[in-house]
Design a protein around this motif. Structure first.
Motif, mmCIF file in Angstrom:
data_model
loop_
_atom_site.group_PDB
_atom_site.id
_atom_site.type_symbol
_atom_site.label_atom_id
_atom_site.label_comp_id
_atom_site.label_asym_id
_atom_site.label_seq_id
_atom_site.Cartn_x
_atom_site.Cartn_y
_atom_site.Cartn_z
ATOM 1 N N PRO A 1 79.968 -11.351 109.325
ATOM 2 C CA PRO A 1 79.663 -10.689 108.320
ATOM 3 C C PRO A 1 80.417 -10.653 106.961
ATOM 4 C CG PRO A 1 79.415 -9.735 110.349
ATOM 5 C CD PRO A 1 80.148 -10.969 110.595
ATOM 6 N N GLY A 2 81.505 -11.019 107.198
ATOM 7 C CA GLY A 2 82.655 -11.069 105.920
ATOM 8 C C GLY A 2 82.099 -12.247 104.914
ATOM 9 N N TYR A 3 81.326 -13.008 105.205
ATOM 10 C CA TYR A 3 80.932 -14.327 104.381
ATOM 11 C C TYR A 3 79.609 -13.895 103.523
ATOM 12 C CZ TYR A 3 84.220 -16.865 107.016
ATOM 13 O OH TYR A 3 85.619 -17.126 107.575
ATOM 14 N N GLN A 4 79.657 -14.412 102.265
ATOM 15 C CA GLN A 4 78.467 -14.184 101.252
ATOM 16 C C GLN A 4 77.944 -15.547 101.093
ATOM 17 O OE1 GLN A 4 81.105 -12.430 98.315
ATOM 18 N NE2 GLN A 4 79.241 -10.781 98.078
ATOM 19 N N PHE A 5 78.331 -16.670 101.459
ATOM 20 C CA PHE A 5 77.667 -17.711 100.947
ATOM 21 C C PHE A 5 77.599 -18.595 101.945
ATOM 22 C CE2 PHE A 5 79.971 -16.078 97.466
ATOM 23 C CZ PHE A 5 79.041 -16.051 96.365
ATOM 24 N N VAL A 6 77.705 -18.536 103.144
ATOM 25 C CA VAL A 6 77.416 -18.917 104.472
ATOM 26 C C VAL A 6 76.503 -18.189 105.362
ATOM 27 C CG1 VAL A 6 78.218 -20.159 106.612
ATOM 28 C CG2 VAL A 6 79.718 -19.935 104.562
ATOM 29 N N ARG A 7 75.312 -19.015 105.900
ATOM 30 C CA ARG A 7 74.522 -18.269 106.781
ATOM 31 C C ARG A 7 73.992 -19.039 107.984
ATOM 32 N NH1 ARG A 7 69.724 -16.792 103.169
ATOM 33 N NH2 ARG A 7 69.433 -18.945 103.166
ATOM 34 N N VAL A 8 74.398 -18.422 109.056
ATOM 35 C CA VAL A 8 74.274 -18.974 110.375
ATOM 36 C C VAL A 8 73.077 -18.685 110.779
ATOM 37 C CG1 VAL A 8 74.895 -19.089 112.802
ATOM 38 C CG2 VAL A 8 76.728 -18.790 111.031
ATOM 39 N N LYS A 9 72.029 -19.931 111.016
ATOM 40 C CA LYS A 9 70.603 -19.934 111.383
ATOM 41 C C LYS A 9 70.572 -20.567 112.799
ATOM 42 C CE LYS A 9 67.917 -19.991 108.350
ATOM 43 N NZ LYS A 9 67.150 -18.840 107.721
ATOM 44 N N GLY A 10 71.539 -20.546 113.678
ATOM 45 C CA GLY A 10 71.233 -20.913 114.996
ATOM 46 C C GLY A 10 72.437 -21.439 115.664
ATOM 47 N N LEU A 11 72.253 -22.258 116.743
ATOM 48 C CA LEU A 11 73.199 -22.813 117.539
ATOM 49 C C LEU A 11 72.815 -24.179 117.865
ATOM 50 C CD1 LEU A 11 73.516 -20.170 120.283
ATOM 51 C CD2 LEU A 11 74.900 -20.296 117.975
ATOM 52 N N MET A 12 73.709 -25.000 117.948
ATOM 53 C CA MET A 12 73.613 -26.354 118.343
ATOM 54 C C MET A 12 74.567 -26.860 119.446
ATOM 55 S SD MET A 12 75.152 -29.694 118.081
ATOM 56 C CE MET A 12 76.070 -30.603 116.505
ATOM 57 N N ALA A 13 74.128 -27.579 120.434
ATOM 58 C CA ALA A 13 75.089 -28.107 121.543
ATOM 59 C C ALA A 13 74.447 -29.780 121.935
ATOM 60 C CB ALA A 13 75.347 -27.316 122.576
ATOM 61 N N MET A 14 75.410 -30.592 122.514
ATOM 62 C CA MET A 14 74.942 -31.637 123.106
ATOM 63 C C MET A 14 75.122 -31.573 124.747
ATOM 64 S SD MET A 14 76.736 -34.586 120.892
ATOM 65 C CE MET A 14 78.229 -33.520 120.153
ATOM 66 N N GLY A 15 74.193 -32.072 125.355
ATOM 67 C CA GLY A 15 74.447 -32.060 126.681
ATOM 68 C C GLY A 15 75.526 -32.972 127.155
ATOM 69 N N PRO A 16 76.026 -32.424 128.455
ATOM 70 C CA PRO A 16 77.043 -33.395 129.064
ATOM 71 C C PRO A 16 76.963 -34.619 129.147
ATOM 72 C CG PRO A 16 76.038 -31.934 130.646
ATOM 73 C CD PRO A 16 75.464 -31.629 129.345
ATOM 74 N N LEU A 17 77.801 -35.533 129.156
ATOM 75 C CA LEU A 17 77.804 -37.229 129.416
ATOM 76 C C LEU A 17 77.563 -37.221 131.010
ATOM 77 C CD1 LEU A 17 80.426 -38.372 126.993
ATOM 78 C CD2 LEU A 17 77.877 -38.590 126.891
ATOM 79 N N THR A 18 76.323 -37.098 131.421
ATOM 80 C CA THR A 18 76.053 -37.389 132.955
ATOM 81 C C THR A 18 74.783 -37.693 133.231
ATOM 82 O OG1 THR A 18 76.047 -36.173 135.063
ATOM 83 C CG2 THR A 18 75.529 -34.920 133.188
ATOM 84 N N GLN A 19 74.393 -38.331 134.219
ATOM 85 C CA GLN A 19 72.945 -38.902 134.401
ATOM 86 C C GLN A 19 72.369 -37.733 135.373
ATOM 87 O OE1 GLN A 19 71.503 -41.527 133.465
ATOM 88 N NE2 GLN A 19 73.429 -41.822 132.288
#
Length: 215
Positions: free
Chosen positions: A137-155
């Motif tokens: 909330p202290g930022y004026q020029f950055v807006r978080v629009k969601g999340l990102m992640a990568m799946g684990p390296l596994t089969q």
């Protein structure tokens, strides 16, 4: 071939899921072919490569920066991206805030989480996420629009699914609890060529696909 691959992928995914074509390492000709095939979201992971394509294509695509972003490279991409997916620290947010302020714009980003706790991946650890959220909330020029992640390296699809289920729970919690305009949960970016079907089943609305488009 690219057009056929894209048609096949689009037939497999719901309308509400955004397909980001991972055009990193691909030629300008093949990148243009993706746009001609009707995919307007392009993902790049190297600042230098991104800038070369941006010089030619400009704002025709919606550019997604999906790779690890070094703080000293931030100034080169501010004002050119639709989303920066790979924001993994308060220190990086600080730099994005400063460079965005210089241009008088708000930069939309996703917070990258490392739920699999893999050393080879960047990302905020689950136990550190609340500290980041409390600072936003202290930022004026950055807006978080969601999340990102990568799946684990596994089969092991069960292990991949576990990570995606966990990410969706975190996404839903933030969406429910957040009252600040700096934090808007619009995009859940999870799922790549090998695991996007699992990701969509678990709530992803943005997938990042490269190999299945270009091979």
């Amino acid at each position: 071939m690219i057009s056929e691959n894209i048609s096949r992928i689009k037939s497999e995914i719901p309308d509400h899921v955004t397909l980001v074509a991972v055009s990193k390492y691909q030629s300008l000709e093949d990148t243009k072919a993706v746009l001609d095939a009707g995919v307007n979201d392009l993902g790049e992971s190297k600042v230098q490569d991104f800038l070369k394509k941006y010089e030619v294509l400009g704002d025709r695509p919606r550019w997604h920066f999906i790779g690890h972003l070094q703080k000293n490279k931030v100034k080169y991409i501010i004002g050119k991206t639709f989303l920066i997916h790979s924001v993994d620290s308060i220190e990086l947010i600080d730099v994005i805030e400063r460079e965005s302020k210089k241009q008088g714009i708000v930069t939309d980003v996703l917070l990258q989480l490392n739920l699999a706790r893999e050393d080879s991946k960047s990302g905020i650890l689950a136990e550190n996420l609340d500290n980041v959220l409390e600072a936003l909330p202290g930022y004026q020029f950055v807006r978080v629009k969601g999340l990102m992640a990568m799946g684990p390296l596994t089969q092991n699809n069960d292990k991949i699914r576990e990570i995606f289920v966990e990410l969706k729970k975190i996404y839903d919690r933030i969406k429910e609890e957040s009252v600040d305009a700096t934090i808007q949960m619009n995009y859940l970016s999870m799922g790549m060529t090998d695991d996007y079907t699992i990701a969509i089943e678990e709530g992803s609305n943005m997938i990042r696909v490269g190999r299945k488009i270009f091979s």
